[in-house]
Design a protein around this motif. Structure first.
Motif, mmCIF file in Angstrom:
data_model
loop_
_atom_site.group_PDB
_atom_site.id
_atom_site.type_symbol
_atom_site.label_atom_id
_atom_site.label_comp_id
_atom_site.label_asym_id
_atom_site.label_seq_id
_atom_site.Cartn_x
_atom_site.Cartn_y
_atom_site.Cartn_z
ATOM 1 N N TYR A 360 0.852 -1.281 -0.029
ATOM 2 C CA TYR A 360 -0.002 -0.176 -0.163
ATOM 3 C C TYR A 360 0.832 1.277 0.158
ATOM 4 C CZ TYR A 360 -3.348 3.540 1.329
ATOM 5 O OH TYR A 360 -4.135 4.854 1.491
ATOM 6 N N VAL A 361 0.387 2.115 -0.778
ATOM 7 C CA VAL A 361 1.372 3.236 -0.929
ATOM 8 C C VAL A 361 0.298 4.386 -0.992
ATOM 9 C CG1 VAL A 361 3.148 4.734 -2.263
ATOM 10 C CG2 VAL A 361 2.999 2.213 -2.462
ATOM 11 N N ASN A 362 0.594 5.546 -0.180
ATOM 12 C CA ASN A 362 -0.063 6.830 -0.041
ATOM 13 C C ASN A 362 0.547 7.961 -0.232
ATOM 14 O OD1 ASN A 362 -1.435 9.090 1.799
ATOM 15 N ND2 ASN A 362 -2.904 7.486 1.423
ATOM 16 N N GLY A 363 0.290 8.866 -1.162
ATOM 17 C CA GLY A 363 0.819 10.020 -1.660
ATOM 18 C C GLY A 363 -0.176 11.511 -1.400
ATOM 19 N N ASP A 364 0.793 12.435 -0.788
ATOM 20 C CA ASP A 364 -0.175 13.639 -0.632
ATOM 21 C C ASP A 364 0.689 14.911 -0.768
ATOM 22 O OD1 ASP A 364 1.497 13.870 1.609
ATOM 23 O OD2 ASP A 364 -0.135 13.748 3.053
#
Length: 427
Positions: A360-364
């Protein structure tokens, strides 16, 4: 990946303490035919991208698009011949390849995943083929190769994520004269895409392609557990790029280890700025803990500068970053991203060849025209490789991605791929 000037002083000092090999590779040459190898790789790839929330490639009345999908299915064959080197002070050899694809499914209304080229009427090609070769020379442990070749430099890397790989044309010099130190330098003047059978087709018809890319790199094995590398490129009228990598493994116990992997780039546009005004620094740091059959990975990636990270004209594989995953690269302007990953090797549980991966990868913090953009992606992968028998090394692989984004940064997408691959040593 980041701004930096690379000094070779530390590498030179460390390399100076090593010993030259007692016998070079050329001294042990057996001959042009005697050291020849011929391999084949058969690959079947099914790929489906389902675009969500009104995106897609199916137009609707009044403008915009319906929810749509792209679906392709094809078969490829790659034959690769590598001769040995003639004996003597200067060894001479040749490499050659022949490859082609056959479309099994995917019409004009569904194609678009990069498996096949498109005809003038919009239909995908039924078959494609390409041949190429290179001549090579070796003195001691230094090899000079000119012609068509596959390249794997962090700043110039041919992509092989579809049916056929990209192919670069140019010159590459690789030297391993000092134990633990590998030096490389090259100049490439054309790059063909994975569906483009022409010599220079990386950017498509009518678009500017690669004019020339000069690259250089060095990798040094400081210890059995610590490796470092630097590389740089100068792509005419596009950009200049620098790269650094540090990789360290800390053994903890017989079945436990901790690995740290740092990668970073700096890219600055130049000349005609054919890629636009590129000004980017991006880096990633991954820490992986292995415990028997299990591996747990955490990674952080950060992009800064006046643009996002740019690559492609220097090869579709030129993004050696932790959070470059199945669908997204998490390389937007000002983007920061985290990754959590789990790998399981079933050999420890009596099923050798079977493995699983979840990520899982989360970018902001992505700078867009509509404000801050965000994205996240979940990947699941399973793979099985035959361990024995006439089909030994035949592999079956399922890859799945669920990608979601906000603002105008991208398109919500579900991506499913089924890959069957059979490598074979003929000679």
């Amino acid at each position: 990946m980041r701004v930096m000037k690379w000094s070779m002083i530390a590498l030179a000092v460390s390399a100076g303490t090593t010993q030259f090999a007692m016998a070079s590779s050329q001294d042990e040459a057996k001959g042009f035919i005697e050291d020849s190898t011929l391999t084949s790789k058969t690959r079947m790839l099914y790929m489906n991208r389902d675009y969500r929330n009104g995106a897609g490639n199916i137009a609707k009345e009044g403008g915009g698009f319906k929810s749509g999908y792209r679906e392709d299915w094809g078969l490829s064959e790659l034959l690769n011949y590598e001769s040995g080197f003639t004996q003597g002070t200067v060894g001479v050899g040749v490499d050659a390849f022949a490859m082609g694809t056959v479309r099994l499914d995917g019409g004009a209304g569904r194609q678009g995943n990069g498996l096949f080229a498109t005809r003038g009427n919009g239909d995908p090609e039924d078959t494609q083929s390409k041949i190429g070769g290179a001549v090579k020379f070796r003195i001691s442990d230094t090899v000079l190769k000119y012609g068509n070749q596959f390249v794997a430099s962090p700043v110039f890397s041919t992509d092989d994520s579809r049916l056929l790989p990209e192919v670069a044309t140019g010159t590459l010099l690789t030297s391993k004269e000092i134990k633990g130190l590998e030096l490389s330098a090259g100049r490439f003047t054309s790059l063909s895409s994975q569906t483009g059978m022409g010599r220079d087709s990386i950017n498509g018809p009518g678009e500017p392609g690669l004019t020339a890319a000069n690259i250089a790199g060095a990798t040094y094995q400081f210890t059995d557990n610590f490796v470092g590398g630097v590389a740089a490129s100068d792509v005419d009228d596009y950009f200049k790029k620098q790269y650094v990598n540090l990789n360290y493994t800390l053994p903890i116990a017989e079945s436990q280890a901790l690995n740290f992997d740092f990668n970073g780039y700096r890219t600055s546009s130049q000349g005609k700025e054919l890629a636009g005004d590129v000004d980017n620094k991006i880096w990633s740091l991954a820490a992986a803990y292995s415990l028997g059959a299990h591996k747990f990975t955490l990674a952080y990636q950060r992009s800064t500068g006046d643009s996002g990270y740019y690559y492609g004209v220097d090869g579709g594989g030129s993004i050696f970053l932790a959070n470059s995953v199945q669908y997204s690269d998490f390389n937007g302007k000002d983007e920061r991203s985290w990754q959590g990953r789990y790998d399981l090797n079933m050999a420890s549980y009596g099923v050798p060849g079977l493995s699983f991966m979840a990520r899982y990868v989360n970018g902001d913090n992505i700078s867009t025209s509509e404000g801050e953009g965000k994205e996240h992606e979940f990947n699941f992968e399973s793979k099985y490789v035959m361990q024995e028998g006439p089909a030994k090394d035949l592999s079956f692989r399922l890859r799945s991605s669920v990608y979601r984004t906000t603002s105008n940064y991208g398109v919500d997408t579900n991506d499913v791929r089924v890959i069957v691959e059979y490598p074979l040593n003929i000679l």
